[in-house]
Scaffold this motif. Structure first.
Motif, PDB file in Angstrom:
ATOM      1  N   PHE A 154      49.001  21.861  46.856  1.00 14.70           N
ATOM      2  CA  PHE A 154      47.923  22.811  47.078  1.00 14.70           C
ATOM      3  C   PHE A 154      46.969  22.795  45.883  1.00 14.70           C
ATOM      4  O   PHE A 154      47.414  22.886  44.742  1.00 14.70           O
ATOM      5  CB  PHE A 154      48.470  24.232  47.237  1.00 14.70           C
ATOM      6  CG  PHE A 154      49.194  24.471  48.535  1.00 14.70           C
ATOM      7  CD1 PHE A 154      48.553  25.080  49.599  1.00 14.70           C
ATOM      8  CD2 PHE A 154      50.520  24.089  48.682  1.00 14.70           C
ATOM      9  CE1 PHE A 154      49.214  25.299  50.795  1.00 14.70           C
ATOM     10  CE2 PHE A 154      51.184  24.298  49.874  1.00 14.70           C
ATOM     11  CZ  PHE A 154      50.532  24.906  50.937  1.00 14.70           C
ATOM     12  N   PRO A 155      45.656  22.718  46.138  1.00 16.52           N
ATOM     13  CA  PRO A 155      44.700  22.926  45.042  1.00 16.52           C
ATOM     14  C   PRO A 155      44.792  24.382  44.604  1.00 16.52           C
ATOM     15  O   PRO A 155      45.184  25.245  45.393  1.00 16.52           O
ATOM     16  CB  PRO A 155      43.345  22.623  45.689  1.00 16.52           C
ATOM     17  CG  PRO A 155      43.556  22.899  47.145  1.00 16.52           C
ATOM     18  CD  PRO A 155      44.993  22.539  47.428  1.00 16.52           C
ATOM     19  N   THR A 156      44.490  24.656  43.360  1.00 15.64           N
ATOM     20  CA  THR A 156      44.582  26.029  42.867  1.00 15.64           C
ATOM     21  C   THR A 156      43.231  26.502  42.328  1.00 15.64           C
ATOM     22  O   THR A 156      42.393  25.709  41.911  1.00 15.64           O
ATOM     23  CB  THR A 156      45.646  26.163  41.757  1.00 15.64           C
ATOM     24  OG1 THR A 156      45.313  25.292  40.661  1.00 15.64           O
ATOM     25  CG2 THR A 156      47.022  25.804  42.282  1.00 15.64           C
ATOM     26  N   ARG A 157      43.053  27.802  42.376  1.00 17.47           N
ATOM     27  CA  ARG A 157      41.809  28.409  41.896  1.00 17.47           C
ATOM     28  C   ARG A 157      42.115  29.851  41.494  1.00 17.47           C
ATOM     29  O   ARG A 157      42.885  30.540  42.171  1.00 17.47           O
ATOM     30  CB  ARG A 157      40.756  28.398  43.005  1.00 17.47           C
ATOM     31  CG  ARG A 157      39.445  29.079  42.614  1.00 17.47           C
ATOM     32  CD  ARG A 157      38.539  29.234  43.842  1.00 17.47           C
ATOM     33  NE  ARG A 157      38.182  27.966  44.438  1.00 17.47           N
ATOM     34  CZ  ARG A 157      37.241  27.152  43.992  1.00 17.47           C
ATOM     35  NH1 ARG A 157      36.564  27.482  42.903  1.00 17.47           N
ATOM     36  NH2 ARG A 157      36.969  26.019  44.612  1.00 17.47           N
ATOM     37  N   MET A 158      41.527  30.285  40.404  1.00 14.64           N
ATOM     38  CA  MET A 158      41.641  31.687  40.026  1.00 14.64           C
ATOM     39  C   MET A 158      40.244  32.256  39.829  1.00 14.64           C
ATOM     40  O   MET A 158      39.248  31.523  39.792  1.00 14.64           O
ATOM     41  CB  MET A 158      42.473  31.863  38.755  1.00 14.64           C
ATOM     42  CG  MET A 158      41.798  31.459  37.474  1.00 14.64           C
ATOM     43  SD  MET A 158      42.860  31.786  36.040  1.00 14.64           S
ATOM     44  CE  MET A 158      41.658  31.635  34.715  1.00 14.64           C
ATOM     45  N   CYS A 159      40.172  33.572  39.711  1.00 15.65           N
ATOM     46  CA  CYS A 159      38.907  34.246  39.424  1.00 15.65           C
ATOM     47  C   CYS A 159      39.065  35.125  38.189  1.00 15.65           C
ATOM     48  O   CYS A 159      40.163  35.629  37.916  1.00 15.65           O
ATOM     49  CB  CYS A 159      38.463  35.108  40.603  1.00 15.65           C
ATOM     50  SG  CYS A 159      37.812  34.173  42.002  1.00 15.65           S
ATOM     51  N   LEU A 160      37.982  35.280  37.457  1.00 10.02           N
ATOM     52  CA  LEU A 160      37.928  36.209  36.335  1.00 10.02           C
ATOM     53  C   LEU A 160      36.714  37.108  36.526  1.00 10.02           C
ATOM     54  O   LEU A 160      35.662  36.654  36.976  1.00 10.02           O
ATOM     55  CB  LEU A 160      37.782  35.490  35.000  1.00 10.02           C
ATOM     56  CG  LEU A 160      38.912  34.612  34.499  1.00 10.02           C
ATOM     57  CD1 LEU A 160      38.634  33.165  34.862  1.00 10.02           C
ATOM     58  CD2 LEU A 160      39.036  34.728  32.986  1.00 10.02           C
ATOM     59  N   ALA A 161      36.892  38.365  36.173  1.00  5.95           N
ATOM     60  CA  ALA A 161      35.767  39.303  36.209  1.00  5.95           C
ATOM     61  C   ALA A 161      35.755  40.100  34.915  1.00  5.95           C
ATOM     62  O   ALA A 161      36.817  40.422  34.360  1.00  5.95           O
ATOM     63  CB  ALA A 161      35.883  40.247  37.400  1.00  5.95           C
ATOM     64  N   ARG A 162      34.557  40.387  34.432  1.00  8.66           N
ATOM     65  CA  ARG A 162      34.432  41.277  33.284  1.00  8.66           C
ATOM     66  C   ARG A 162      34.233  42.693  33.802  1.00  8.66           C
ATOM     67  O   ARG A 162      33.314  42.962  34.582  1.00  8.66           O
ATOM     68  CB  ARG A 162      33.259  40.873  32.393  1.00  8.66           C
ATOM     69  CG  ARG A 162      33.162  41.745  31.127  1.00  8.66           C
ATOM     70  CD  ARG A 162      31.952  41.385  30.289  1.00  8.66           C
ATOM     71  NE  ARG A 162      32.119  40.121  29.596  1.00  8.66           N
ATOM     72  CZ  ARG A 162      31.294  39.082  29.712  1.00  8.66           C
ATOM     73  NH1 ARG A 162      30.261  39.149  30.536  1.00  8.66           N
ATOM     74  NH2 ARG A 162      31.488  37.962  29.037  1.00  8.66           N
ATOM     75  N   LEU A 163      35.140  43.587  33.415  1.00 11.17           N
ATOM     76  CA  LEU A 163      35.056  44.962  33.871  1.00 11.17           C
ATOM     77  C   LEU A 163      34.040  45.744  33.046  1.00 11.17           C
ATOM     78  O   LEU A 163      33.507  45.249  32.051  1.00 11.17           O
ATOM     79  CB  LEU A 163      36.439  45.619  33.790  1.00 11.17           C
ATOM     80  CG  LEU A 163      37.557  44.920  34.582  1.00 11.17           C
ATOM     81  CD1 LEU A 163      38.841  45.735  34.511  1.00 11.17           C
ATOM     82  CD2 LEU A 163      37.157  44.668  36.032  1.00 11.17           C
ATOM     83  N   THR A 164      33.790  46.965  33.463  1.00  8.14           N
ATOM     84  CA  THR A 164      32.767  47.783  32.813  1.00  8.14           C
ATOM     85  C   THR A 164      33.069  48.013  31.337  1.00  8.14           C
ATOM     86  O   THR A 164      32.151  48.115  30.515  1.00  8.14           O
ATOM     87  CB  THR A 164      32.643  49.132  33.542  1.00  8.14           C
ATOM     88  OG1 THR A 164      32.408  48.890  34.934  1.00  8.14           O
ATOM     89  CG2 THR A 164      31.478  49.938  33.001  1.00  8.14           C
ATOM     90  N   ASP A 165      34.347  48.089  30.969  1.00  8.40           N
ATOM     91  CA  ASP A 165      34.697  48.325  29.564  1.00  8.40           C
ATOM     92  C   ASP A 165      34.707  47.053  28.731  1.00  8.40           C
ATOM     93  O   ASP A 165      35.057  47.073  27.548  1.00  8.40           O
ATOM     94  CB  ASP A 165      36.061  49.029  29.471  1.00  8.40           C
ATOM     95  CG  ASP A 165      37.223  48.146  29.926  1.00  8.40           C
ATOM     96  OD1 ASP A 165      36.969  47.034  30.452  1.00  8.40           O
ATOM     97  OD2 ASP A 165      38.383  48.566  29.759  1.00  8.40           O
ATOM     98  N   GLY A 166      34.331  45.915  29.351  1.00  6.85           N
ATOM     99  CA  GLY A 166      34.264  44.651  28.616  1.00  6.85           C
ATOM    100  C   GLY A 166      35.525  43.820  28.700  1.00  6.85           C
ATOM    101  O   GLY A 166      35.532  42.655  28.265  1.00  6.85           O
ATOM    102  N   SER A 167      36.597  44.381  29.248  1.00  2.78           N
ATOM    103  CA  SER A 167      37.848  43.638  29.362  1.00  2.78           C
ATOM    104  C   SER A 167      37.804  42.700  30.564  1.00  2.78           C
ATOM    105  O   SER A 167      36.939  42.821  31.439  1.00  2.78           O
ATOM    106  CB  SER A 167      39.030  44.600  29.484  1.00  2.78           C
ATOM    107  OG  SER A 167      38.968  45.327  30.704  1.00  2.78           O
ATOM    108  N   LEU A 168      38.745  41.750  30.605  1.00  6.48           N
ATOM    109  CA  LEU A 168      38.776  40.752  31.665  1.00  6.48           C
ATOM    110  C   LEU A 168      39.892  41.017  32.671  1.00  6.48           C
ATOM    111  O   LEU A 168      41.009  41.394  32.312  1.00  6.48           O
ATOM    112  CB  LEU A 168      38.944  39.352  31.069  1.00  6.48           C
ATOM    113  CG  LEU A 168      37.828  38.863  30.156  1.00  6.48           C
ATOM    114  CD1 LEU A 168      38.145  37.466  29.655  1.00  6.48           C
ATOM    115  CD2 LEU A 168      36.487  38.879  30.872  1.00  6.48           C
ATOM    116  N   TRP A 169      39.549  40.778  33.913  1.00  6.68           N
ATOM    117  CA  TRP A 169      40.436  40.905  35.072  1.00  6.68           C
ATOM    118  C   TRP A 169      40.693  39.492  35.573  1.00  6.68           C
ATOM    119  O   TRP A 169      39.760  38.748  35.848  1.00  6.68           O
ATOM    120  CB  TRP A 169      39.697  41.749  36.103  1.00  6.68           C
ATOM    121  CG  TRP A 169      40.267  41.983  37.457  1.00  6.68           C
ATOM    122  CD1 TRP A 169      40.999  43.060  37.858  1.00  6.68           C
ATOM    123  CD2 TRP A 169      40.050  41.202  38.644  1.00  6.68           C
ATOM    124  NE1 TRP A 169      41.276  42.989  39.207  1.00  6.68           N
ATOM    125  CE2 TRP A 169      40.700  41.851  39.714  1.00  6.68           C
ATOM    126  CE3 TRP A 169      39.375  40.006  38.902  1.00  6.68           C
ATOM    127  CZ2 TRP A 169      40.703  41.343  41.020  1.00  6.68           C
ATOM    128  CZ3 TRP A 169      39.378  39.497  40.192  1.00  6.68           C
ATOM    129  CH2 TRP A 169      40.035  40.173  41.227  1.00  6.68           C
TER     130      TRP A 169
END
Length: 231
Positions: A27-42
């Protein structure tokens, strides 16, 4: 050259190396990252962690939230938890039982945690015999994020007998699709249709799948087509 692919509004995706799954299917893999309002990463569905990826992420902000969206996507969770000990581990129901080496701090529900409620909505697809999946909607970018519920393997990804099986299972094709085995595994059709209805009410602009390309055009139509079988 960066491996982080911008999706807009402090949201990125990263393509990872292929992994071997059940039945010898890669399986190919993929992830996502988001910067939250407080500057931290999800971080959603973490892929294999490398030194290069760690360096890139460090330039975005501190990793504070690790998300395992179903109990099939926990393989690298312990590595990330060890690398980012200050991060909170959020996981779909069932992950804690399959990943005993990781402490799950928060079991995901239909209501998003307060820390990301201003950016994300989440819809739980439960009542499935294979896995319970939490689907996320990143509101600023209009991005719907799937893990295994929606798939579209690259053309030519499988060869021989596996290609035949994958095609019959609707893992491969011209459009994103819910694999046939996942469709059959839903036992609560009323809950399934209610979850789909929630997705259809969202202003979807693009779709991200862990096992497929990013859909940037006609995303709402692609979503509707993918779930037409459940009507």
């Amino acid at each position: 050259m960066t491996s982080l692919i911008p999706l807009g509004h402090d949201l990125w995706t990263v393509e990872g190396a292929a992994i071997r799954g059940a039945g010898g299917f890669d399986f190919p893999t993929r992830m996502c990252l988001a910067r939250l309002t407080d500057g931290s990463l999800w971080v959603h569905s973490p892929i294999a962690l490398t030194a290069a990826l760690t360096s890139e992420i460090a330039r975005l902000g501190p990793v504070r939230h690790l998300v395992a969206p179903n109990d099939l996507h926990h393989r690298f969770l312990s590595d990330w938890a060890a690398a980012f000990p200050a991060a909170i581990v959020h996981a779909a129901p069932g992950v804690a039982q399959k990943s005993p080496g990781v402490v799950v701090d928060d079991v995901l529900t239909p209501d998003p945690p307060a820390i990301w409620a201003d950016l994300f909505q989440q819809v739980i697809f439960d009542g499935n015999m294979i896995t319970t999946e939490v689907v996320f909607f990143h509101q600023p970018s209009g991005t719907l994020i799937f893990t295994d519920l929606l798939q579209q393997m690259p053309s030519g990804w499988y060869k021989g007998g596996r290609a035949t099986v994958a095609r019959a299972d609707l893992m491969t094709g011209d459009y994103p699709s819910v694999p046939r085995k996942v469709r059959i595994a839903f036992r609560n059709r009323r809950a399934l249709r209610a979850a789909i209805a929630k997705l259809r009410r969202l202003p979807v602009q693009q779709i991200v799948m862990a096992h497929g390309p990013v859909v940037k055009e006609n995303a709402a139509k692609a979503l509707d087509n993918a779930f037409a079988w459940a009507r």
